[in-house]
Motif scaffolding. Structure first.
Motif, PDB file in Angstrom:
ATOM      1  N   GLY A  54      -6.020  -7.443  -4.239  1.00  0.00           N
ATOM      2  CA  GLY A  54      -4.965  -6.338  -4.037  1.00  0.00           C
ATOM      3  C   GLY A  54      -3.522  -6.471  -4.951  1.00  0.00           C
ATOM      4  O   GLY A  54      -3.069  -5.651  -5.258  1.00  0.00           O
ATOM      5  N   LEU A  55      -3.026  -7.901  -4.622  1.00  0.00           N
ATOM      6  CA  LEU A  55      -2.055  -7.882  -5.274  1.00  0.00           C
ATOM      7  C   LEU A  55      -1.756  -7.858  -6.497  1.00  0.00           C
ATOM      8  O   LEU A  55      -0.995  -7.148  -7.326  1.00  0.00           O
ATOM      9  CB  LEU A  55      -1.373  -9.378  -5.043  1.00  0.00           C
ATOM     10  N   GLU A  56      -2.786  -8.408  -7.367  1.00  0.00           N
ATOM     11  CA  GLU A  56      -3.094  -7.999  -8.884  1.00  0.00           C
ATOM     12  C   GLU A  56      -3.442  -6.580  -9.324  1.00  0.00           C
ATOM     13  O   GLU A  56      -2.597  -6.209 -10.173  1.00  0.00           O
ATOM     14  CB  GLU A  56      -4.291  -8.841  -9.522  1.00  0.00           C
ATOM     15  N   SER A  85       5.300  -7.820   0.408  1.00  0.00           N
ATOM     16  CA  SER A  85       4.270  -7.250   1.361  1.00  0.00           C
ATOM     17  C   SER A  85       2.955  -7.855   1.041  1.00  0.00           C
ATOM     18  O   SER A  85       2.074  -8.276   1.775  1.00  0.00           O
ATOM     19  CB  SER A  85       4.326  -6.012   1.437  1.00  0.00           C
ATOM     20  N   LEU A  86       2.666  -7.760  -0.467  1.00  0.00           N
ATOM     21  CA  LEU A  86       1.335  -8.069  -0.722  1.00  0.00           C
ATOM     22  C   LEU A  86       1.246  -9.590  -0.966  1.00  0.00           C
ATOM     23  O   LEU A  86      -0.024  -9.915  -1.128  1.00  0.00           O
ATOM     24  CB  LEU A  86       1.173  -7.456  -2.149  1.00  0.00           C
ATOM     25  N   SER A  87       2.238 -10.200  -1.110  1.00  0.00           N
ATOM     26  CA  SER A  87       1.970 -11.971  -1.306  1.00  0.00           C
ATOM     27  C   SER A  87       2.132 -12.592  -0.089  1.00  0.00           C
ATOM     28  O   SER A  87       1.877 -13.683   0.021  1.00  0.00           O
ATOM     29  CB  SER A  87       2.977 -12.444  -2.240  1.00  0.00           C
ATOM     30  N   ALA A 121       0.360  -1.575   3.506  1.00  0.00           N
ATOM     31  CA  ALA A 121      -0.063  -0.301   4.303  1.00  0.00           C
ATOM     32  C   ALA A 121       1.027   0.241   5.004  1.00  0.00           C
ATOM     33  O   ALA A 121       1.143   1.447   5.062  1.00  0.00           O
ATOM     34  CB  ALA A 121      -1.549  -0.578   4.813  1.00  0.00           C
ATOM     35  N   VAL A 122       1.686  -0.665   5.689  1.00  0.00           N
ATOM     36  CA  VAL A 122       2.928  -0.346   6.656  1.00  0.00           C
ATOM     37  C   VAL A 122       3.907   0.433   5.658  1.00  0.00           C
ATOM     38  O   VAL A 122       4.515   1.092   6.154  1.00  0.00           O
ATOM     39  CB  VAL A 122       3.439  -1.161   7.354  1.00  0.00           C
ATOM     40  N   LEU A 123       4.214  -0.402   4.703  1.00  0.00           N
ATOM     41  CA  LEU A 123       5.249   0.162   3.620  1.00  0.00           C
ATOM     42  C   LEU A 123       4.971   1.576   3.121  1.00  0.00           C
ATOM     43  O   LEU A 123       5.716   2.252   3.249  1.00  0.00           O
ATOM     44  CB  LEU A 123       5.456  -0.791   2.548  1.00  0.00           C
TER      45      LEU A 123
END
Length: 286
Positions: A147-149, A36-38, A45-47
């Motif tokens: 955000g991913l990191e 989701s983040l990548s 956010a949906v998750l």
């Protein structure tokens, strides 16, 4: 093969949960978070929103078992509103959405009359703050460009805490940490999680966040105590309503809340720590 099976059964009995399903579920959740983040960060956010909604349903079932009937659909709607507002408006969106949702929930309870109003209102407020509000900080961690990191660093911190508290407790745990709340947790497990989470945090901050290792060590200490507190609080809630797990959706873990317990308390602490570091760097203090 029989020896391996015996060892596995002994570990399951000592730890109070099945090890292999727990590992597989954890890896599956990690994969969903990373994907989701990548790809599109809004999917994270949906998750989170989906997990919160499932958690609200589990809390509703737990409260119903002790004759507390919170407004399920109103809390579900409020959860969606809080998560969406957080993604769109940041910490201000989370604060304003919470400030609107709380009195709205109280107003919607008025048609039920005055019987058990305080009990129901208190339980509803607990559910609102415990789940969508605290989960909002997971979304706040994911909002910036990195955000991913940030989230993967958080995952490493929480995973180190959970995993090494579990392993250390199983292998050498002898002294209960909070016997009246969670008999399986040990002081040795806490020490083990502290050591390895500090190491994991140091490495994650250095290699993933491109930051000073000692900041990661401090974040590790912060994560251990907030995550452990979250775990114990959920255990206290379950003991009060006399249930073992919040649900059965996640094999080896129980319900969604059994997976979120430590995460919900650690996320605000890490978000605040990262904000302090960012502002200190911007002002030239670090």
């Amino acid at each position: 093969m029989s020896d391996l099976h015996s060892i596995n059964e002994a570990i399951n009995k000592r730890a109070g949960r099945k090890l292999l399903p727990s590992i597989l579920v954890s890896l599956g959740i990690l994969l969903l978070v990373w994907l989701s983040l990548s790809t599109f960060r809004v999917l994270f956010a949906v998750l989170v929103t989906g997990a919160v909604i499932l958690g609200i349903r589990e809390i509703n079932r737990a409260f119903t078992a002790v004759d507390i009937h919170i407004p399920l659909w109103s809390l579900t709607t409020a959860s969606i509103a809080l998560c969406a507002s957080t993604w769109l408006g940041g910490v201000s969106g989370l604060a304003v959405a919470t400030a609107i949702s709380f009195p709205a929930l109280l107003v919607l309870l008025l048609p039920r009359g005055t019987e058990n109003f305080v009990k129901t209102a208190s339980a509803s407020a607990l559910a609102l703050i415990y789940l969508p509000f605290l989960a909002g900080f997971l979304i706040l961690l994911a909002r910036p460009y990195n955000g991913l990191e940030r989230v993967m660093t958080f995952v490493i911190l929480v995973s180190c805490n959970d995993t090494f508290a579990y392993l250390t407790g199983v292998l050498i745990g002898k002294h209960p940490l909070a016997p009246k709340i969670s008999p399986k947790k040990t002081i040795e497990g806490l020490v083990g999680s502290l050591i390895f989470t500090v190491i994991g945090g140091s490495l994650a901050f250095h290699y993933i966040m491109d930051s000073d290792w000692w900041l990661g060590a401090a974040a590790g200490v912060l994560t251990v105590f907030t995550a452990t507190a979250g775990d114990l609080i959920e255990s206290a809630l379950k003991r009060d309503v006399a249930i073992k797990d919040m649900g059965t959706l996640l094999p080896g873990h129980g319900g969604v809340m059994d997976r979120l317990d430590s995460v919900l308390f650690a996320a605000p602490a890490l978000w605040l720590a990262l904000e302090i570091v960012r502002r200190a760097q911007d002002s030239g203090l670090l």
